[in-house]
Design a protein around this motif. Structure first.
Motif, short mmCIF file in Angstrom:
data_model
loop_
_atom_site.label_atom_id
_atom_site.label_comp_id
_atom_site.label_asym_id
_atom_site.label_seq_id
_atom_site.Cartn_x
_atom_site.Cartn_y
_atom_site.Cartn_z
N CYS A 1 -8.83 -9.51 -16.17
CA CYS A 1 -8.80 -10.45 -17.31
C CYS A 1 -7.66 -11.44 -17.11
O CYS A 1 -6.50 -11.05 -16.97
N CYS B 1 -2.58 -9.71 -20.59
CA CYS B 1 -1.60 -9.16 -21.54
C CYS B 1 -0.86 -7.97 -20.89
O CYS B 1 -1.50 -7.09 -20.31
N CYS C 1 -2.06 -4.36 -21.74
CA CYS C 1 -3.50 -4.07 -21.70
C CYS C 1 -3.82 -2.74 -21.02
O CYS C 1 -3.49 -2.53 -19.85
S1 SF4 Z 1 -5.83 -7.05 -23.95
FE1 SF4 Z 1 -6.62 -6.97 -21.85
S2 SF4 Z 1 -8.78 -7.46 -22.02
FE2 SF4 Z 1 -7.81 -8.08 -23.93
S3 SF4 Z 1 -7.32 -10.24 -23.64
FE3 SF4 Z 1 -5.51 -9.06 -23.05
S4 SF4 Z 1 -5.72 -8.73 -20.86
FE4 SF4 Z 1 -7.71 -9.37 -21.61
#
Ligand code: SF4
Length: 387
Positions: free
Chosen positions: A38, A42, A45
């Protein structure tokens, strides 16, 4: 120098994950995602954990995006053999601008009349508002936004640095307003609530207030989970950017632990519940149920039982009571026939034959069942009010 994303298309053999029954948070039974990795990257995550991530290095997670090029076809084939229930899908990271797979997967759900649940950090989901509205017209659509802080949060700058590749929360709230205006159920997933960063009362309250002000109808909360390589990755980021917090997190997440002490999360969940009450929204996601669908009544009853279990849990009632309501919810969810018919044909005895329904809970739901089924029995007790 910032790293550029690399895209890899491939054709997996399957895309749909099936649960035995709907979960009690998002009410989804199926999930299907078009990408691995992704670009929002984040730091907290959980998808970097080994069981979810195809990458040897957690650093690749945000920069190597694997696109399942055949995901719409796979989804269509798989769903055509499934009972209709909520599909958790959609991924609107920047890769979606190139591949359009989320849109095509939504279209599959729309064609087959499956309800959808989309959880997003990007307003790009608005591009597919037309498909979401079409789904809402046939089945049900829910679009929730992952938001853990607002610009008013005392540590907004620090929180931002942990998700700085994603669009800022103001843009997500603006998108929420448009989703709500389109008549689609929306709200916030305040997950994970990060200790020392966004778990203070004013910050939690601002998330709830901004949600209510932008047409959101619920705020769900959840705690941070850390395992294997994601744990190491997150601690490395904390050490680099917030060394003052590292000790605290290492104590909260000793080696081998996955989640923080349950009581800490319960306190946060109670505060969210209190703020939701104050701003007239819910701390649980309403279940997307299609009016007139088979077992509609059962689904509504399951929702009430699961909501009751959650309330008992966050108010620290005995585990036996919490589990009694959870088991009852599963029992009703698993019933092939409408529970009102069971009651109509066999009365209380019919309910007693459903494994997982305790006598206390039967006593609570019986008056409504009698009312709904036309069954008459003068020995009724007080009820758990449904609907
Ligand atoms: S929490 Fe993970 S899956 Fe969700 S937007 Fe952030 S990086 Fe992407």
């Amino acid at each position: 120098m910032s790293r550029r994303a690399e895209f890899v298309s491939y054709a997996p053999k399957s895309v749909l994950n099936k649960g035995k029954r709907a979960d009690h948070w998002f009410w989804s039974r199926y999930s299907a995602y078009p990408y691995l990795g992704c670009q929002h990257g984040c730091a907290f995550c959980y998808c970097r954990e080994q069981k979810y991530s195809p990458f040897d290095s957690p650093d690749d997670f945000a920069y190597v995006i694997k696109a399942k090029q055949n995901s719409p076809e796979l989804l269509r084939r798989a769903l055509s053999r499934c009972t209709r229930d909520v599909v958790f899908t959609g991924d609107y990271q920047p890769a979606e601008r190139l591949f359009h797979l989320s849109r095509q997967m939504l279209q599959v759900c729309c064609d087959l009349g499956f309800p959808v649940m989309v959880l997003e950090r990007s307003p790009l989901v608005l591009r597919d508002l037309d498909v979401l509205q079409a789904i809402q017209g046939k089945a049900r659509a829910v679009v929730a936004f992952s938001i853990i802080y607002t610009p008013e949060s005392s540590q907004a700058g620090r929180c931002r640095s942990l998700e700085n590749l994603a669009p800022p929360p103001e843009k997500r709230f603006a998108a929420m307003e448009k989703i709500a205006a389109a008549g689609i159920l929306t709200g916030t997933c305040c997950m994970p609530v990060l200790p020392g960063l966004c778990d203070d009362g004013p910050s939690l309250e601002s998330v709830v207030r901004w949600t209510a002000d932008h047409g959101g109808q619920f705020v769900l909360s959840g705690s941070l989970t850390l395992a294997d390589q994601q744990r190491d990755f997150f601690f490395r980021i904390l050490g680099q950017h917030f060394p003052d917090l590292l000790d605290r997190y290492q104590r909260l997440y000793p080696p081998g632990s996955y989640a923080p002490v349950h009581q800490d999360w319960l306190a946060v969940a109670r505060r969210i519940a209190e703020f939701c009450d104050r701003y007239g929204i819910r701390d649980r996601m309403p279940r997307p149920v299609i009016p007139g669908e088979k077992r509609e009544f059962n689904k509504r009853l399951v929702e009430k039982l699961a909501d009751r279990a959650y309330l008992l849990e966050i108010t620290q009632q005995p585990d036996s009571r919490v589990w009694a309501y959870r088991r009852a919810a599963w029992a009703v969810e698993d019933l092939e026939q409408d529970v009102r018919l069971v009651y109509q044909r066999m009365g209380r005895k019919g309910l007693e034959q459903i494994p997982g329904l305790s006598g206390v809970i039967i006593g609570e739901i019986e008056p409504q069942l009698r009312e709904e089924s036309g069954y008459k029995d003068e020995s009724a007790k007080d009820s758990l009010k449904l609907g």
